[in-house]
Design a protein around this motif. Structure first.
Motif, PDB file in Angstrom:
ATOM      1  N   ARG A  50      53.559  -1.476  20.841  1.00  0.00           N
ATOM      2  CA  ARG A  50      54.413  -1.817  21.984  1.00  0.00           C
ATOM      3  C   ARG A  50      54.447  -0.642  22.966  1.00  0.00           C
ATOM      4  O   ARG A  50      54.403  -0.818  24.178  1.00  0.00           O
ATOM      5  CB  ARG A  50      55.810  -2.177  21.495  1.00  0.00           C
ATOM      6  CG  ARG A  50      56.877  -2.376  22.545  1.00  0.00           C
ATOM      7  CD  ARG A  50      56.563  -3.170  23.786  1.00  0.00           C
ATOM      8  NE  ARG A  50      55.939  -4.452  23.639  1.00  0.00           N
ATOM      9  CZ  ARG A  50      55.187  -5.010  24.613  1.00  0.00           C
ATOM     10  NH1 ARG A  50      54.976  -4.402  25.764  1.00  0.00           N
ATOM     11  NH2 ARG A  50      54.655  -6.185  24.441  1.00  0.00           N
ATOM     12  N   LEU A  53      51.265  -0.750  24.936  1.00  0.00           N
ATOM     13  CA  LEU A  53      51.292  -1.837  25.920  1.00  0.00           C
ATOM     14  C   LEU A  53      52.210  -1.511  27.094  1.00  0.00           C
ATOM     15  O   LEU A  53      51.931  -1.900  28.227  1.00  0.00           O
ATOM     16  CB  LEU A  53      51.725  -3.148  25.257  1.00  0.00           C
ATOM     17  CG  LEU A  53      50.692  -3.816  24.380  1.00  0.00           C
ATOM     18  CD1 LEU A  53      51.305  -5.024  23.692  1.00  0.00           C
ATOM     19  CD2 LEU A  53      49.472  -4.227  25.177  1.00  0.00           C
ATOM     20  N   THR A  58      50.790  -4.483  33.213  1.00  0.00           N
ATOM     21  CA  THR A  58      50.826  -5.882  32.786  1.00  0.00           C
ATOM     22  C   THR A  58      50.375  -6.767  33.943  1.00  0.00           C
ATOM     23  O   THR A  58      50.943  -6.682  35.036  1.00  0.00           O
ATOM     24  CB  THR A  58      52.243  -6.287  32.356  1.00  0.00           C
ATOM     25  OG1 THR A  58      52.660  -5.429  31.293  1.00  0.00           O
ATOM     26  CG2 THR A  58      52.291  -7.727  31.878  1.00  0.00           C
ATOM     27  N   TYR A  66      44.610  -7.922  29.934  1.00  0.00           N
ATOM     28  CA  TYR A  66      45.109  -6.565  30.159  1.00  0.00           C
ATOM     29  C   TYR A  66      43.956  -5.629  30.533  1.00  0.00           C
ATOM     30  O   TYR A  66      44.142  -4.695  31.286  1.00  0.00           O
ATOM     31  CB  TYR A  66      45.768  -6.005  28.887  1.00  0.00           C
ATOM     32  CG  TYR A  66      47.183  -6.455  28.667  1.00  0.00           C
ATOM     33  CD1 TYR A  66      48.249  -5.777  29.242  1.00  0.00           C
ATOM     34  CD2 TYR A  66      47.468  -7.545  27.859  1.00  0.00           C
ATOM     35  CE1 TYR A  66      49.559  -6.162  29.027  1.00  0.00           C
ATOM     36  CE2 TYR A  66      48.769  -7.936  27.631  1.00  0.00           C
ATOM     37  CZ  TYR A  66      49.812  -7.250  28.219  1.00  0.00           C
ATOM     38  OH  TYR A  66      51.109  -7.646  27.989  1.00  0.00           O
TER      39      TYR A  66
END
Length: 88
Positions: A50, A53, A58, A66
């Motif tokens: 996470r 990311l 995004t 991505y």
């Protein structure tokens, strides 16, 4: 993540689902097109993943990848750099 580079290359915002208050990555495997069954990747999103990311822009389109226009070698190097960047 425990998934292949090509599956990472194809990651899209639509692949992330909330299941019982936990974030999961749910998508068909890249090799699905080569098999008659429909294997699905379903793994919990761990905090380090996470964190990575959250560092990656995004896409506004939930169907957009991505990591557009990247081959396996580029993806593997990028994964290594992101893990180095966030630590583990």
């Amino acid at each position: 993540t425990g998934i292949e580079a090509m599956d990472i290359a194809d990651l899209r915002p639509k692949h992330f689902k909330k299941i019982k208050d936990q974030e999961w990555l749910v998508k068909e495997r890249h090799k699905t097109m080569l098999t008659q069954n429909r294997p699905v990747i379903k793994i919990p999103v761990l905090p380090v993943f996470r964190k990575i990311l959250d560092e990656v822009p995004t896409p506004l389109d939930k169907n957009a990848p991505y990591f557009p226009n990247m081959d396996n070698g580029c993806i593997n190097r990028a994964i290594g750099r992101w893990f180095d960047r966030v630590g583990d």
